[in-house]
Design a protein around this motif. Structure first.
Motif, mmCIF file in Angstrom:
data_model
loop_
_atom_site.group_PDB
_atom_site.id
_atom_site.type_symbol
_atom_site.label_atom_id
_atom_site.label_comp_id
_atom_site.label_asym_id
_atom_site.label_seq_id
_atom_site.Cartn_x
_atom_site.Cartn_y
_atom_site.Cartn_z
ATOM 1 N N SER A 1 0.850 -1.191 0.000
ATOM 2 C CA SER A 1 0.000 0.000 0.000
ATOM 3 C C SER A 1 0.888 1.244 0.000
ATOM 4 O O SER A 1 2.088 1.169 0.288
ATOM 5 N N LEU A 2 0.287 2.373 -0.303
ATOM 6 C CA LEU A 2 1.025 3.632 -0.287
ATOM 7 C C LEU A 2 1.516 3.943 1.127
ATOM 8 O O LEU A 2 2.644 4.408 1.320
ATOM 9 N N TRP A 3 0.688 3.651 2.136
ATOM 10 C CA TRP A 3 1.094 3.863 3.522
ATOM 11 C C TRP A 3 2.359 3.067 3.845
ATOM 12 O O TRP A 3 3.303 3.589 4.434
ATOM 13 N N PHE A 4 2.385 1.784 3.448
ATOM 14 C CA PHE A 4 3.567 0.956 3.699
ATOM 15 C C PHE A 4 4.774 1.523 2.951
ATOM 16 O O PHE A 4 5.884 1.560 3.489
ATOM 17 N N ALA A 5 4.581 1.976 1.715
ATOM 18 C CA ALA A 5 5.686 2.537 0.922
ATOM 19 C C ALA A 5 6.287 3.757 1.620
ATOM 20 O O ALA A 5 7.510 3.910 1.678
ATOM 21 N N ILE A 6 5.438 4.608 2.164
ATOM 22 C CA ILE A 6 5.924 5.803 2.868
ATOM 23 C C ILE A 6 6.657 5.398 4.144
ATOM 24 O O ILE A 6 7.766 5.867 4.414
ATOM 25 N N LEU A 7 6.055 4.512 4.915
ATOM 26 C CA LEU A 7 6.684 4.030 6.147
ATOM 27 C C LEU A 7 8.007 3.330 5.835
ATOM 28 O O LEU A 7 9.003 3.525 6.534
ATOM 29 N N ASN A 8 8.022 2.543 4.779
ATOM 30 C CA ASN A 8 9.235 1.853 4.358
ATOM 31 C C ASN A 8 10.341 2.859 4.021
ATOM 32 O O ASN A 8 11.488 2.698 4.430
ATOM 33 N N TRP A 9 9.987 3.879 3.278
ATOM 34 C CA TRP A 9 10.970 4.871 2.833
ATOM 35 C C TRP A 9 11.613 5.587 4.022
ATOM 36 O O TRP A 9 12.817 5.793 4.063
ATOM 37 N N PHE A 10 10.782 5.954 5.001
ATOM 38 C CA PHE A 10 11.277 6.765 6.110
ATOM 39 C C PHE A 10 11.816 5.962 7.291
ATOM 40 O O PHE A 10 12.652 6.471 8.036
ATOM 41 N N VAL A 11 11.346 4.715 7.488
ATOM 42 C CA VAL A 11 11.716 3.993 8.706
ATOM 43 C C VAL A 11 12.179 2.560 8.450
ATOM 44 O O VAL A 11 13.281 2.166 8.840
ATOM 45 N N LEU A 12 11.322 1.773 7.820
ATOM 46 C CA LEU A 12 11.542 0.325 7.754
ATOM 47 C C LEU A 12 12.799 -0.078 7.000
ATOM 48 O O LEU A 12 13.562 -0.925 7.465
ATOM 49 N N ARG A 13 13.010 0.476 5.811
ATOM 50 C CA ARG A 13 14.123 0.056 4.959
ATOM 51 C C ARG A 13 15.462 0.118 5.698
ATOM 52 O O ARG A 13 16.249 -0.815 5.654
ATOM 53 N N ALA A 14 15.731 1.210 6.375
ATOM 54 C CA ALA A 14 17.002 1.361 7.099
ATOM 55 C C ALA A 14 17.121 0.339 8.228
ATOM 56 O O ALA A 14 18.206 -0.224 8.451
ATOM 57 N N ARG A 15 16.028 0.088 8.933
ATOM 58 C CA ARG A 15 16.063 -0.897 10.022
ATOM 59 C C ARG A 15 16.297 -2.298 9.474
ATOM 60 O O ARG A 15 17.067 -3.080 10.044
ATOM 61 N N ILE A 16 15.632 -2.625 8.364
ATOM 62 C CA ILE A 16 15.797 -3.955 7.765
ATOM 63 C C ILE A 16 17.217 -4.116 7.220
ATOM 64 O O ILE A 16 17.834 -5.174 7.380
ATOM 65 N N GLN A 17 17.772 -3.062 6.613
ATOM 66 C CA GLN A 17 19.154 -3.123 6.123
ATOM 67 C C GLN A 17 20.117 -3.355 7.278
ATOM 68 O O GLN A 17 21.021 -4.189 7.186
ATOM 69 N N SER A 18 19.913 -2.663 8.388
ATOM 70 C CA SER A 18 20.769 -2.828 9.556
ATOM 71 C C SER A 18 20.690 -4.251 10.110
ATOM 72 O O SER A 18 21.719 -4.858 10.453
ATOM 73 N N GLU A 19 19.480 -4.794 10.198
ATOM 74 C CA GLU A 19 19.300 -6.167 10.685
ATOM 75 C C GLU A 19 19.979 -7.167 9.747
ATOM 76 O O GLU A 19 20.601 -8.128 10.199
ATOM 77 N N SER A 20 19.888 -6.928 8.448
ATOM 78 C CA SER A 20 20.521 -7.820 7.478
ATOM 79 C C SER A 20 22.044 -7.731 7.576
ATOM 80 O O SER A 20 22.742 -8.747 7.517
#
Length: 181
Positions: free
Chosen positions: A145-164
């Protein structure tokens, strides 16, 4: 009365905008995210491949992998499935992984589903080097969803990259420190 009508229209517009954030995005919208982590591991590709494709080992090196069940005690073959309890970017859940590609010792990929919906793909690519193996882990997922895309851009992607990054670093340390793996 005029102010009330204006207020109702404003509230309606806000609610419509919020609703748009949660409408599922069409598949053709290119909002895929790729998380790539690479490490040089001083172990032969066959050793690394057998270890990372055996789900029972995941909780030992991947901080997001809380528990695994099902077919987990061996290197999974094409079409085999298993279930993983995870915590990714603070979100807990359960994913069913299915092996989508297996080309030992060079490539292995799994497709995940959460509640029957696509949850992403993890691909391991292994290349022999003079000192062992170049290991690449790629996690690809789509914004539903667009909401997930926005949340991903600002928060999730960096956290997931760090965990990986942490996971692959721990994998490298674990395999290089233990001669039996």
């Amino acid at each position: 009365m005029k102010n009330r009508t204006r207020f109702v229209k404003a509230i309606s517009a806000v609610l419509a905008a919020i609703a748009l954030l949660f409408i599922p995005l069409p598949q053709r919208v290119g909002l895929d995210t790729r998380i790539v982590t690479v490490a040089s591991i001083q172990r032969p590709p066959t050793v690394v491949f057998d270890y990372v494709t055996t789900p029972a080992h995941w909780p030992a090196w991947h901080p997001s992998s809380l528990a695994v069940s099902g077919s987990v005690d061996h290197s999974l073959d094409l079409g085999e499935q298993m279930t993983e309890e995870f915590r990714v970017a603070g979100r807990r859940g359960r994913v069913v992984w299915t092996v989508a590609a297996r080309e030992p010792p060079g490539k292995w990929a799994i497709d995940g589903k959460i509640d029957g919906r696509p949850a992403g793909t993890v691909t391991y690519s292994l290349t022999p080097t003079a000192n062992g193996t170049r290991f690449e882990r790629e996690f690809t997922y789509r914004a539903p969803s667009l909401w997930f895309a926005i949340l991903n851009w600002f928060v999730l992607r960096a956290r997931i990259q760090s965990e990986s990054d942490t996971a692959v670093s721990q994998l490298k340390s674990l395999l290089e420190a233990s001669p039996q793996h």
